[in-house]
Design an enzyme around this catalytic site. Structure first.
Site, mmCIF file in Angstrom:
data_model
loop_
_atom_site.group_PDB
_atom_site.id
_atom_site.type_symbol
_atom_site.label_atom_id
_atom_site.label_comp_id
_atom_site.label_asym_id
_atom_site.label_seq_id
_atom_site.Cartn_x
_atom_site.Cartn_y
_atom_site.Cartn_z
ATOM 1 N N GLU A 118 81.596 -12.273 -33.202
ATOM 2 C CA GLU A 118 81.453 -10.845 -33.441
ATOM 3 C C GLU A 118 82.739 -10.095 -33.116
ATOM 4 O O GLU A 118 83.458 -10.430 -32.176
ATOM 5 C CB GLU A 118 80.302 -10.273 -32.610
ATOM 6 C CG GLU A 118 78.941 -10.897 -32.900
ATOM 7 C CD GLU A 118 78.432 -10.584 -34.293
ATOM 8 O OE1 GLU A 118 79.024 -9.726 -34.982
ATOM 9 O OE2 GLU A 118 77.436 -11.206 -34.710
ATOM 10 N N ARG A 156 64.295 -3.247 -34.363
ATOM 11 C CA ARG A 156 63.282 -3.553 -35.382
ATOM 12 C C ARG A 156 61.996 -4.036 -34.735
ATOM 13 O O ARG A 156 60.898 -3.819 -35.255
ATOM 14 C CB ARG A 156 63.825 -4.629 -36.341
ATOM 15 C CG ARG A 156 62.867 -5.007 -37.466
ATOM 16 C CD ARG A 156 63.481 -6.024 -38.390
ATOM 17 N NE ARG A 156 63.848 -7.259 -37.711
ATOM 18 C CZ ARG A 156 62.974 -8.246 -37.437
ATOM 19 N NH1 ARG A 156 61.703 -8.134 -37.768
ATOM 20 N NH2 ARG A 156 63.390 -9.331 -36.824
ATOM 21 N N CYS A 197 71.294 -7.846 -28.266
ATOM 22 C CA CYS A 197 72.595 -8.525 -28.332
ATOM 23 C C CYS A 197 73.733 -7.511 -28.452
ATOM 24 O O CYS A 197 74.717 -7.571 -27.707
ATOM 25 C CB CYS A 197 72.629 -9.487 -29.515
ATOM 26 S SG CYS A 197 71.704 -11.012 -29.247
ATOM 27 N N HIS A 248 77.296 -14.885 -31.738
ATOM 28 C CA HIS A 248 75.915 -15.140 -32.161
ATOM 29 C C HIS A 248 75.774 -16.594 -32.584
ATOM 30 O O HIS A 248 76.631 -17.134 -33.298
ATOM 31 C CB HIS A 248 75.535 -14.232 -33.337
ATOM 32 C CG HIS A 248 74.746 -13.031 -32.922
ATOM 33 N ND1 HIS A 248 75.116 -11.746 -33.250
ATOM 34 C CD2 HIS A 248 73.587 -12.923 -32.216
ATOM 35 C CE1 HIS A 248 74.226 -10.893 -32.756
ATOM 36 N NE2 HIS A 248 73.292 -11.586 -32.135
#
Length: 232
Positions: free
Chosen positions: A90, A100, A153, A178
């Site tokens: 990342e 979500r 995260c 990730h």
């Protein structure tokens, strides 16, 4: 002996992974972080691993405790990105919490900042392109990613970078990686494609390689000057 003749102490490396979340009984980020720390120690490096709760508030508290206890020079946080087929290095942490699904404490923020007074984003200070090149050389499927999402995260990524830039911080390089599912990926519905996976050994090896690159002297150039962006 004068200070100029004393060898610099290698930076301590802190690796973090997460507990399971979303109803799953496994999260490959935590065993990968543990195994990577063991491997790095066997190589003579100073490395520790800490497990973070998959909650917005709890992860911040656990991260602060780990930074205070270990005083690391390098922090590599990692988490699960189920559905991805590659290790994702990342690049950007954004000041956004937009969940979500609820976290493990039932918290589900919608459109809130990580830090009301913080900048819109932080960039990883890991040599992300060097890490990617090294992963490619080790034949571990990997990619650069411009989004760590907006769940826990990304929250931890943002908090790590915020604290790395604070006055008095021991951290000189930090970032987030990730990981896809390993062999213990949960089964999906009969009509759904199986989760993409990589061997657990490769996930741990990816973190070892990232830590080695982060610990390597920059020699005046912090990262490779090669294209690594995206068109969309």
């Amino acid at each position: 002996m004068s200070p100029s003749h004393v060898a610099a102490r290698p930076a301590r490396i802190l690796l973090t992974g997460f507990e399971p979340f979303g109803g799953d009984g496994h999260n490959p980020s935590w065993p990968a972080a543990q195994e990577a720390a063991r491997t790095l120690r066997a190589q003579g490096m100073d490395a520790v691993a800490e497990r973070l709760p998959c909650t917005f508030g709890g992860s911040t508290e656990a991260l602060e405790q780990a930074l205070t206890e270990h005083r690391p020079g390098i922090v590599i946080a990692c988490g699960l990105a189920g559905g991805r087929a590659q290790v994702a290095v990342e690049r950007v942490a954004v000041n956004l919490q937009d969940a979500r699904i609820p976290d493990n404490a039932g918290c589900q923020p919608a459109g809130r900042p990580v830090d009301d007074a913080g900048p819109a984003a932080y960039f990883s200070t890991l040599p992300v392109k060097r890490v990617l090149a090294a992963l490619d050389g080790a034949r571990i499927p990997a990619e650069l990613s411009l989004s760590a999402g907006s769940f826990v995260c990304n929250h931890v990524f943002y908090e790590v970078m915020h604290r790395a830039g604070a006055r008095g911080s021991s951290v000189r390089r930090a970032g987030f990686i990730h990981l896809p599912w390993d062999e213990r990926a949960p089964r999906r519905a009969a009509d759904a494609e199986p989760w993409p996976t990589l061997p657990a050994a490769d996930l741990a090896r990816a973190l070892v390689i990232a830590a080695q690159e982060a610990a390597r002297p920059a020699s005046g150039v912090p990262d490779l000057e090669i294209p690594g962006g995206a068109l969309y």
